[in-house]
Design a protein around this motif. Structure first.
Motif, PDB file in Angstrom:
ATOM      1  N   ASN A  67       4.283 -12.047 -39.306  1.00  0.00           N
ATOM      2  CA  ASN A  67       2.951 -12.116 -38.699  1.00  0.00           C
ATOM      3  C   ASN A  67       2.450 -13.540 -38.488  1.00  0.00           C
ATOM      4  O   ASN A  67       1.349 -13.725 -37.977  1.00  0.00           O
ATOM      5  N   LEU A  68       3.213 -14.532 -38.891  1.00  0.00           N
ATOM      6  CA  LEU A  68       2.757 -15.921 -38.807  1.00  0.00           C
ATOM      7  C   LEU A  68       3.407 -16.635 -37.632  1.00  0.00           C
ATOM      8  O   LEU A  68       4.571 -16.401 -37.317  1.00  0.00           O
ATOM      9  N   LYS A  69       2.650 -17.525 -37.013  1.00  0.00           N
ATOM     10  CA  LYS A  69       3.195 -18.323 -35.911  1.00  0.00           C
ATOM     11  C   LYS A  69       4.101 -19.426 -36.454  1.00  0.00           C
ATOM     12  O   LYS A  69       5.084 -19.795 -35.835  1.00  0.00           O
ATOM     13  N   ARG A  70       3.731 -19.978 -37.611  1.00  0.00           N
ATOM     14  CA  ARG A  70       4.504 -21.050 -38.249  1.00  0.00           C
ATOM     15  C   ARG A  70       4.822 -20.648 -39.675  1.00  0.00           C
ATOM     16  O   ARG A  70       4.018 -19.995 -40.329  1.00  0.00           O
ATOM     17  N   PRO A  71       5.976 -21.073 -40.171  1.00  0.00           N
ATOM     18  CA  PRO A  71       6.315 -20.738 -41.554  1.00  0.00           C
ATOM     19  C   PRO A  71       5.376 -21.435 -42.544  1.00  0.00           C
ATOM     20  O   PRO A  71       4.853 -22.513 -42.283  1.00  0.00           O
ATOM     21  N   VAL A  72       5.181 -20.800 -43.672  1.00  0.00           N
ATOM     22  CA  VAL A  72       4.339 -21.331 -44.743  1.00  0.00           C
ATOM     23  C   VAL A  72       5.270 -21.795 -45.863  1.00  0.00           C
ATOM     24  O   VAL A  72       6.271 -21.147 -46.149  1.00  0.00           O
ATOM     25  N   THR A  73       4.941 -22.924 -46.481  1.00  0.00           N
ATOM     26  CA  THR A  73       5.729 -23.421 -47.604  1.00  0.00           C
ATOM     27  C   THR A  73       4.919 -23.313 -48.887  1.00  0.00           C
ATOM     28  O   THR A  73       3.685 -23.275 -48.839  1.00  0.00           O
ATOM     29  N   PRO A  74       5.596 -23.299 -50.029  1.00  0.00           N
ATOM     30  CA  PRO A  74       4.863 -23.293 -51.295  1.00  0.00           C
ATOM     31  C   PRO A  74       3.940 -24.515 -51.423  1.00  0.00           C
ATOM     32  O   PRO A  74       2.809 -24.395 -51.890  1.00  0.00           O
ATOM     33  N   ASP A  75       4.415 -25.675 -50.986  1.00  0.00           N
ATOM     34  CA  ASP A  75       3.580 -26.880 -51.059  1.00  0.00           C
ATOM     35  C   ASP A  75       2.318 -26.744 -50.228  1.00  0.00           C
ATOM     36  O   ASP A  75       1.252 -27.193 -50.623  1.00  0.00           O
ATOM     37  N   LEU A  76       2.440 -26.118 -49.071  1.00  0.00           N
ATOM     38  CA  LEU A  76       1.275 -25.905 -48.217  1.00  0.00           C
ATOM     39  C   LEU A  76       0.266 -24.993 -48.918  1.00  0.00           C
ATOM     40  O   LEU A  76      -0.937 -25.251 -48.903  1.00  0.00           O
ATOM     41  N   LEU A  77       0.748 -23.930 -49.555  1.00  0.00           N
ATOM     42  CA  LEU A  77      -0.139 -23.015 -50.266  1.00  0.00           C
ATOM     43  C   LEU A  77      -0.820 -23.682 -51.458  1.00  0.00           C
ATOM     44  O   LEU A  77      -1.944 -23.358 -51.805  1.00  0.00           O
ATOM     45  N   LEU A  78      -0.125 -24.630 -52.092  1.00  0.00           N
ATOM     46  CA  LEU A  78      -0.680 -25.331 -53.255  1.00  0.00           C
ATOM     47  C   LEU A  78      -1.527 -26.537 -52.867  1.00  0.00           C
ATOM     48  O   LEU A  78      -2.061 -27.221 -53.724  1.00  0.00           O
ATOM     49  N   GLY A  79      -1.622 -26.804 -51.564  1.00  0.00           N
ATOM     50  CA  GLY A  79      -2.427 -27.933 -51.107  1.00  0.00           C
ATOM     51  C   GLY A  79      -1.742 -29.273 -51.268  1.00  0.00           C
ATOM     52  O   GLY A  79      -2.379 -30.320 -51.225  1.00  0.00           O
ATOM     53  N   LYS A  80      -0.418 -29.258 -51.423  1.00  0.00           N
ATOM     54  CA  LYS A  80       0.336 -30.505 -51.597  1.00  0.00           C
ATOM     55  C   LYS A  80       0.853 -31.046 -50.276  1.00  0.00           C
ATOM     56  O   LYS A  80       1.377 -32.131 -50.213  1.00  0.00           O
ATOM     57  N   GLN A  81       0.730 -30.255 -49.227  1.00  0.00           N
ATOM     58  CA  GLN A  81       1.297 -30.642 -47.936  1.00  0.00           C
ATOM     59  C   GLN A  81       0.293 -30.291 -46.844  1.00  0.00           C
ATOM     60  O   GLN A  81      -0.366 -29.271 -46.902  1.00  0.00           O
ATOM     61  N   THR A  82       0.197 -31.150 -45.869  1.00  0.00           N
ATOM     62  CA  THR A  82      -0.674 -30.850 -44.736  1.00  0.00           C
ATOM     63  C   THR A  82       0.102 -30.026 -43.719  1.00  0.00           C
ATOM     64  O   THR A  82       1.307 -29.822 -43.864  1.00  0.00           O
ATOM     65  N   GLU A  83      -0.565 -29.581 -42.698  1.00  0.00           N
ATOM     66  CA  GLU A  83       0.091 -28.790 -41.651  1.00  0.00           C
ATOM     67  C   GLU A  83       1.235 -29.585 -41.032  1.00  0.00           C
ATOM     68  O   GLU A  83       1.285 -30.809 -41.104  1.00  0.00           O
ATOM     69  N   TYR A  84       2.132 -28.882 -40.387  1.00  0.00           N
ATOM     70  CA  TYR A  84       3.266 -29.521 -39.743  1.00  0.00           C
ATOM     71  C   TYR A  84       2.823 -30.434 -38.610  1.00  0.00           C
ATOM     72  O   TYR A  84       1.881 -30.137 -37.904  1.00  0.00           O
ATOM     73  N   LYS A  85       3.552 -31.542 -38.475  1.00  0.00           N
ATOM     74  CA  LYS A  85       3.256 -32.491 -37.413  1.00  0.00           C
ATOM     75  C   LYS A  85       3.901 -32.002 -36.121  1.00  0.00           C
ATOM     76  O   LYS A  85       5.058 -31.591 -36.098  1.00  0.00           O
ATOM     77  N   ARG A  86       3.139 -32.030 -35.033  1.00  0.00           N
ATOM     78  CA  ARG A  86       3.663 -31.633 -33.723  1.00  0.00           C
ATOM     79  C   ARG A  86       4.584 -32.730 -33.208  1.00  0.00           C
ATOM     80  O   ARG A  86       4.238 -33.904 -33.221  1.00  0.00           O
ATOM     81  N   ILE A  87       5.751 -32.346 -32.734  1.00  0.00           N
ATOM     82  CA  ILE A  87       6.699 -33.292 -32.156  1.00  0.00           C
ATOM     83  C   ILE A  87       6.768 -33.011 -30.664  1.00  0.00           C
ATOM     84  O   ILE A  87       6.982 -31.870 -30.247  1.00  0.00           O
ATOM     85  N   ASP A  88       6.583 -34.071 -29.868  1.00  0.00           N
ATOM     86  CA  ASP A  88       6.602 -33.855 -28.424  1.00  0.00           C
ATOM     87  C   ASP A  88       8.030 -33.588 -27.943  1.00  0.00           C
ATOM     88  O   ASP A  88       9.012 -33.835 -28.631  1.00  0.00           O
ATOM     89  N   ARG A  89       8.125 -33.050 -26.757  1.00  0.00           N
ATOM     90  CA  ARG A  89       9.403 -32.592 -26.196  1.00  0.00           C
ATOM     91  C   ARG A  89      10.413 -33.735 -26.088  1.00  0.00           C
ATOM     92  O   ARG A  89      11.597 -33.556 -26.357  1.00  0.00           O
ATOM     93  N   GLU A  90       9.956 -34.909 -25.701  1.00  0.00           N
ATOM     94  CA  GLU A  90      10.866 -36.051 -25.538  1.00  0.00           C
ATOM     95  C   GLU A  90      11.519 -36.431 -26.870  1.00  0.00           C
ATOM     96  O   GLU A  90      12.723 -36.685 -26.936  1.00  0.00           O
TER      97      GLU A  90
END
Length: 108
Positions: A67-90
């Motif tokens: 049901n999620l658009k992006r995978p969730v990590t344990p660090d993200l749930l614990l507040g140790k990691q910010t959202e994933y950085k968008r990488i441009d196509r190039e």
């Protein structure tokens, strides 16, 4: 040290350290505090390990649901990691090209 602190120290020593009254009164204050700090540190480490296990399990369940658009990590749930950085196509294409060169070179 204030006299009112002794009941608290005795309670901590008898419950957390599980020492007898004889052992309690034979300890210096520094020894007692050092022992209590060690027990507190061990309990904190156990609690952190439990948080990590719970976050790992929750992340796996959330990701498996589909049901999620992006995978969730344990660090993200614990507040140790910010959202994933968008990488441009190039940048994606450059990285892909670099990896293809590296792996194709290794095959020959």
């Amino acid at each position: 040290m204030d006299r009112s602190d002794w009941p608290l120290l005795k309670k901590a020593a008898f419950r957390s350290l599980r020492i007898t009254p004889d052992e309690f009164w034979n300890l210096t204050l520094d020894e007692l505090l050092t022992m209590l700090e060690a027990v507190h540190e061990k309990e904190r480490e156990l609690q952190e390990a439990e948080y990590n296990r719970t976050a790992w399990l929750a992340a796996n369940l959330m990701n498996a649901s589909g049901n999620l658009k992006r995978p969730v990590t344990p660090d993200l749930l614990l507040g140790k990691q910010t959202e994933y950085k968008r990488i441009d196509r190039e940048e994606q294409l450059q990285t892909l090209e670099k990896l293809q060169k590296q792996f194709n070179k290794d095959r020959n």
